[in-house]
Design a protein around this motif. Structure first.
Motif, PDB file in Angstrom:
ATOM      1  N   UNK A 177     -39.163  22.823  14.266  1.00 56.85           N
ATOM      2  CA  UNK A 177     -39.664  24.044  14.904  1.00 56.85           C
ATOM      3  C   UNK A 177     -39.392  25.271  14.025  1.00 56.85           C
ATOM      4  N   UNK A 178     -40.387  26.092  13.840  1.00 56.66           N
ATOM      5  CA  UNK A 178     -40.251  27.353  13.109  1.00 56.66           C
ATOM      6  C   UNK A 178     -41.446  28.210  13.455  1.00 56.66           C
ATOM      7  N   UNK A 179     -41.278  29.515  13.270  1.00 55.25           N
ATOM      8  CA  UNK A 179     -42.340  30.456  13.583  1.00 55.25           C
ATOM      9  C   UNK A 179     -42.777  31.190  12.325  1.00 55.25           C
ATOM     10  N   UNK A 180     -44.093  31.214  12.115  1.00 57.05           N
ATOM     11  CA  UNK A 180     -44.680  31.801  10.915  1.00 57.05           C
ATOM     12  C   UNK A 180     -45.680  32.865  11.340  1.00 57.05           C
ATOM     13  N   UNK A 181     -45.583  34.060  10.757  1.00 56.42           N
ATOM     14  CA  UNK A 181     -46.557  35.109  11.029  1.00 56.42           C
ATOM     15  C   UNK A 181     -47.371  35.356   9.761  1.00 56.42           C
ATOM     16  N   UNK A 182     -48.695  35.352   9.918  1.00 52.81           N
ATOM     17  CA  UNK A 182     -49.628  35.573   8.813  1.00 52.81           C
ATOM     18  C   UNK A 182     -50.370  36.876   9.069  1.00 52.81           C
ATOM     19  N   UNK A 183     -50.419  37.747   8.071  1.00 54.03           N
ATOM     20  CA  UNK A 183     -51.183  38.989   8.204  1.00 54.03           C
ATOM     21  C   UNK A 183     -52.370  38.951   7.251  1.00 54.03           C
ATOM     22  N   UNK A 184     -53.521  39.422   7.734  1.00 59.17           N
ATOM     23  CA  UNK A 184     -54.706  39.493   6.902  1.00 59.17           C
ATOM     24  C   UNK A 184     -55.904  38.835   7.557  1.00 59.17           C
ATOM     25  N   UNK A 185     -57.111  39.189   7.069  1.00 58.00           N
ATOM     26  CA  UNK A 185     -58.330  38.666   7.673  1.00 58.00           C
ATOM     27  C   UNK A 185     -59.368  38.247   6.646  1.00 58.00           C
ATOM     28  N   UNK A 186     -59.015  38.304   5.359  1.00 52.80           N
ATOM     29  CA  UNK A 186     -59.977  37.993   4.314  1.00 52.80           C
ATOM     30  C   UNK A 186     -59.832  36.583   3.782  1.00 52.80           C
ATOM     31  N   UNK A 187     -60.323  36.390   2.540  1.00 51.12           N
ATOM     32  CA  UNK A 187     -60.302  35.071   1.918  1.00 51.12           C
ATOM     33  C   UNK A 187     -58.884  34.542   1.747  1.00 51.12           C
ATOM     34  N   UNK A 188     -57.962  35.431   1.379  1.00 50.32           N
ATOM     35  CA  UNK A 188     -56.583  35.002   1.140  1.00 50.32           C
ATOM     36  C   UNK A 188     -55.961  34.471   2.428  1.00 50.32           C
ATOM     37  N   UNK A 189     -56.121  35.224   3.500  1.00 51.58           N
ATOM     38  CA  UNK A 189     -55.597  34.778   4.788  1.00 51.58           C
ATOM     39  C   UNK A 189     -56.273  33.488   5.241  1.00 51.58           C
ATOM     40  N   UNK A 190     -57.570  33.356   4.980  1.00 53.38           N
ATOM     41  CA  UNK A 190     -58.286  32.131   5.351  1.00 53.38           C
ATOM     42  C   UNK A 190     -57.707  30.924   4.638  1.00 53.38           C
ATOM     43  N   UNK A 191     -57.359  31.095   3.359  1.00 52.22           N
ATOM     44  CA  UNK A 191     -56.729  29.999   2.628  1.00 52.22           C
ATOM     45  C   UNK A 191     -55.371  29.646   3.190  1.00 52.22           C
ATOM     46  N   UNK A 192     -54.575  30.661   3.549  1.00 50.43           N
ATOM     47  CA  UNK A 192     -53.253  30.406   4.130  1.00 50.43           C
ATOM     48  C   UNK A 192     -53.369  29.647   5.445  1.00 50.43           C
ATOM     49  N   UNK A 193     -54.287  30.068   6.281  1.00 53.59           N
ATOM     50  CA  UNK A 193     -54.453  29.420   7.586  1.00 53.59           C
ATOM     51  C   UNK A 193     -54.967  28.000   7.421  1.00 53.59           C
ATOM     52  N   UNK A 194     -55.879  27.786   6.489  1.00 56.02           N
ATOM     53  CA  UNK A 194     -56.360  26.431   6.198  1.00 56.02           C
ATOM     54  C   UNK A 194     -55.188  25.529   5.830  1.00 56.02           C
ATOM     55  N   UNK A 195     -54.289  26.029   4.996  1.00 57.76           N
ATOM     56  CA  UNK A 195     -53.135  25.238   4.582  1.00 57.76           C
ATOM     57  C   UNK A 195     -52.206  24.917   5.751  1.00 57.76           C
ATOM     58  N   UNK A 196     -51.950  25.914   6.595  1.00 61.79           N
ATOM     59  CA  UNK A 196     -51.061  25.681   7.733  1.00 61.79           C
ATOM     60  C   UNK A 196     -51.661  24.660   8.696  1.00 61.79           C
ATOM     61  N   UNK A 197     -52.967  24.705   8.885  1.00 60.56           N
ATOM     62  CA  UNK A 197     -53.620  23.688   9.714  1.00 60.56           C
ATOM     63  C   UNK A 197     -53.476  22.302   9.072  1.00 60.56           C
TER      64      UNK A 197
END
Length: 404
Positions: A177-197
């Motif tokens: 268990x851990x909590x991660x906060x991601x900031x951003x809405x562009x390509x960079x954030x999209x890549x980060x979210x893809x990785x976390x998924x």
């Protein structure tokens, strides 16, 4: 006939990416009425023999080429006068360390087209590595937390052949268990979210992230309206107003510092906008975050977080930051935060990133490049021409003269 060249990357530390893969070079030769050669390189992620096997010629001397394609800054001594270059020059935001490079474009009569400035009519970028910066940066943030806590172990992406190999490691890793906060809405954030998924980390709403406990790893994504508000207290958030008048806003990010373990910063930061938090906030006993993956990698004092004192490197990806002294420390120390601020993240997955970039190049840029003198897109992205700054980049005049 137009002759293109893929240049050898010469910046230090070295970068293993290329603007085009061997298969993409062959695709260009088969599809477009151009010549194309590749400058030999021992450091490129693709071997010289990979290009040769597909009939792509190798050529050391590029003086007979018309347009030269690279990724990172070409060293000044390697620039061939009177040529057209495309690479990330890192000059158009007045980066002081590259002022000599900008001057060299003028002195050597180079037509400099910056990948970062290639946009459509709406101003949206048409080619970038940002998605892979976010993808690698998110992985490195989780990797850092594993090293800090000792609760799990992931491989470095730079040690894997490609992303498919990385995903196999995810399938074999049980994350706590851990909590991660991601900031951003562009390509960079999209890549980060893809990785976390891909790591099977569950996404939750910001309000749930702040108020609920979870028995599994979770992350939330924050858009600008989630972490700033107008100083006047105006209820309706206007994104365009924020972008234009960031100095009229304050940060509302502090509640996330109390519950998040990892912060993945993937925004485009304007110095007029408020910082997420300051050193005083970090010294508070309820400040919980211990890892910052600063994919944005803006360096203090022009940074959205106070921890990014310098870029880190692929070879040495993490350093510590002590808010009590405002100084760098060793990584993983009690009382210090861990900072991952690699400024060439896509180079950790050079094969995947090259393929991704090359597709954009072929689809979006190459047709316009072949009609360079008639292309409005190319005109907008050309920084220097005929020994001077072009009209779109005239704002660099005082910077170039050392007046700012």
């Amino acid at each position: 006939m137009l002759k293109l060249a893929v240049v050898r990357e010469g910046k230090v530390p070295p970068d293993a990416r290329a603007p085009l893969s061997p298969k993409q070079c062959k695709q260009i030769l088969d599809t477009f009425d151009v010549e194309l050669v590749v400058q030999p390189s021992e450091g490129r992620c693709f071997k010289d023999s990979d290009y040769e096997a597909l009939g792509v010629p190798l050529q050391e001397d590029l003086s007979d080429c018309d347009i030269l394609l690279g990724v990172k800054e070409v060293p000044i001594h390697s620039l061939i006068p009177n040529k057209t270059y495309l690479f990330f020059s890192h000059t158009i935001k007045k980066q002081a360390y590259n002022r000599p490079l900008l001057q060299a474009f003028i002195d050597k009569n180079i037509e400099m087209i910056d990948w970062e400035a290639l946009t459509d009519d709406r101003g949206d970028r048409l080619i970038a590595f940002g998605f892979y910066a976010g993808l690698v940066g998110a992985h490195n943030g989780i990797w850092t937390y594993g090293k800090r806590t000792g609760k799990f172990d992931l491989p470095r992406m730079s040690d894997c052949f490609d992303y498919a190999e990385v995903k196999k490691a995810y399938a074999e890793t049980k994350l706590p268990p851990m909590k991660i906060v991601v900031t951003g809405s562009g390509r960079v954030a999209a890549g980060a979210i893809h990785n976390l998924h891909d790591m099977d980390i569950h996404q939750v709403a910001p309000v749930d992230f702040l108020t609920k406990n979870y028995d599994r790893p979770v992350f939330t994504q924050l858009f600008s309206q989630d972490y700033v508000q107008k100083k006047s207290g105006r209820a309706i958030f206007d994104k365009q107003h924020f972008y234009a008048h960031g100095d009229e806003y304050i940060s509302t990010f502090k509640p996330y510092t109390r519950v998040a373990d990892i912060f993945i910063n993937a925004i485009f930061y304007d110095k007029k906008a408020p910082v997420f938090f300051d050193r005083t906030d970090m010294l508070s006993p309820d400040f919980n975050m211990s890892v910052i993956a600063d994919v944005t990698c803006d360096i203090m004092p022009d940074a959205s977080v106070p921890t990014t004192l310098r870029p880190s490197t692929i070879a040495d990806p993490v350093y510590g930051y002590d808010p009590a002294t405002d100084e760098e420390t060793a990584a993983h120390l009690n009382g210090s935060m861990d900072v991952m601020a690699i400024d060439n993240l896509p180079s950790e997955l050079p094969r995947d990133a090259t393929q991704f970039f090359g597709t954009q190049l072929i689809d979006n840029i190459l047709p316009e490049l072949m009609r360079k003198n008639e292309s409005e897109m190319i005109r907008r992205a050309m920084v220097t021409q005929n020994g001077q700054l072009t009209e779109p980049f005239a704002y660099l005049s005082d910077f170039l003269a050392g007046k700012e």
